[in-house]
Design an enzyme around this catalytic site. Structure first.
Site: not given
Ligand code: A3P
Length: 357
Positions: A90, A94, A157, A179, A187, A317
């Site tokens: 999180k 992604t 991870h 982050r 998140s 999200r």
């Molecule tokens: P939030 O839950 O704060 O919105 P991971 O990819 O490590 O699982 O992290 C997911 C977090 O990255 C989520 O944060 C998600 O919304 C955000 N996220 C996913 N795609 C993104 C993008 N293209 N740009 C910025 N943030 C992104």
């Protein structure tokens, strides 16, 4: 120019039967040992559910992943051209997967034909211990990894100390994204309960923890792939020791100045943007393609399944810096600031806990 990871279905199946049988034999033999090992490991309940996390090599993992992690550590052979994204969950995995895929494949696919338009980013940059070694049918199997074209785009991870030796000793590159802890934990608090509910099935009475309770678990470090600070500091220190090998990125920096960090990223992997590309706006096109606004609206990310327990849409999200202010109280913030001082003091690393955009 380097090429896209090929899809598992297109990977040669030569000698697959023998290799799979051998691998299954190896797994059965190892399973007994792994089961015994699991009995002996420290345990906690994850998010107050009946699912346990086990502590191995100083970090907390799902029991079902212990065998994947050990197999990955023991059998994975890195190639000098490999590009690994590593992250605590999180923290922007992604997003970084989308960016790395787009940068490495930019001469093959103009943004309007990008495979990102039809594939979730996790299908293009492969998770190792949670995917390939977890036998996700959408991803290549471990014995197909060698058939992937260079550079292989892979993700893990697990903490730096637990990475397979060959990743550390080869010329493979590592891109770590982190982050601030408050946005990370908020998140996670949104993401995990849905997955836990699906794992437990409808008949189990799982009540997600309050944000206060999850904050406590996060501070204690008893969270998936936790403790958070040890994870981050492990990669941070390695990036200082080996700046050409480990690139340490912050989600917040990428948000604030994506052009600068895309240039850094492209240089780090040896694929810098040319002056012509810069003038033509290629960097901005990649940023736009990989923006959460764009990815979130794609049909594949609105409807598909990542695994049987996680929908593709769960990865998109808010994507904001400072969204934690809606959930974290003043005493919690004070506690986190103290914890950051204890954990990060003297490392040269810090997180700016400021208000939402
Ligand atoms: P939030 O839950 O704060 O919105 P991971 O990819 O490590 O699982 O992290 C997911 C977090 O990255 C989520 O944060 C998600 O919304 C955000 N996220 C996913 N795609 C993104 C993008 N293209 N740009 C910025 N943030 C992104």
């Amino acid at each position: 120019m380097r090429r896209i990871n090929i899809e598992p279905s297109k990977i040669s199946k030569k000698n697959t039967t023998t290799t799979m049988n051998q691998r299954q034999d190896m797994r059965v033999l190892e399973e007994e040992e792994v089961d015994q090992l699991k009995q002996s490991l420290p345990k906690v309940n994850w998010m107050g559910s009946k699912i346990q996390l086990l502590k191995i090599q100083d970090f907390w993992h799902l029991p079902s992943r212990i065998s994947n992690i050990l197999t990955f550590q023991k059998h994975f052979i890195a190639q000098d051209t490999d590009l690994f994204i590593t992250s605590f969950p999180k923290t922007g995995t992604t997003w970084l997967k989308s960016l790395l895929f787009s940068i490495t494949n930019r001469s093959l696919y103009p943004p309007k034909q990008s495979p990102l338009l039809t594939h979730n980013p996790h299908e293009l940059v492969y998770d190792l211990e949670t995917g390939v070694y977890g036998e996700n049918p959408k991803l290549p199997r471990p014995d197909q990894l060698n058939d992937l074209p260079a550079p292989r785009l892979l993700h893990s991870h697990i903490p730096y100390a637990s990475l397979p030796e060959s990743i550390k000793t080869s010329n493979a590159k590592i891109l770590y994204i982190c982050r601030n802890p408050l946005d990370t934990l908020v998140s996670q608090w949104h993401f995990y309960p849905n997955a836990i509910k699906k794992v437990m099935g409808d008949d189990e009475d799982f009540q997600p923890p309050s944000i206060e309770d999850y904050f406590e678990e996060f501070c204690q470090g008893t969270v998936l792939f936790g403790p958070f600070f040890e994870h981050v500091v492990g990669y941070w220190k390695q990036s200082l020791e080996q700046p050409d090998k480990v690139l340490f990125l912050k989600y917040e920096d990428l948000k604030e100045n994506p052009v600068l960090y895309l240039k850094k990223l492209a240089e780090f992997i040896g694929m810098p943007f040319s002056t012509e590309e810069t003038n033509e706006g290629v960097i901005e096109e990649i940023i736009e393609l990989c923006s959460i606004k764009n990815l979130k609206e794609l049909e594949i990310n609105k409807s598909g399944l990542h695994t049987k327990h996680v929908d593709n849409k769960a990865f998109f999200r808010d994507g904001k810096v400072g969204g934690w202010t809606q959930y974290i109280t003043a005493p919690m913030l004070e506690r986190m600031n103290k914890l950051m001082e204890q954990q990060l003091g003297g490392t040269g690393l810090s997180f700016d806990l400021h208000e939402a955009e």
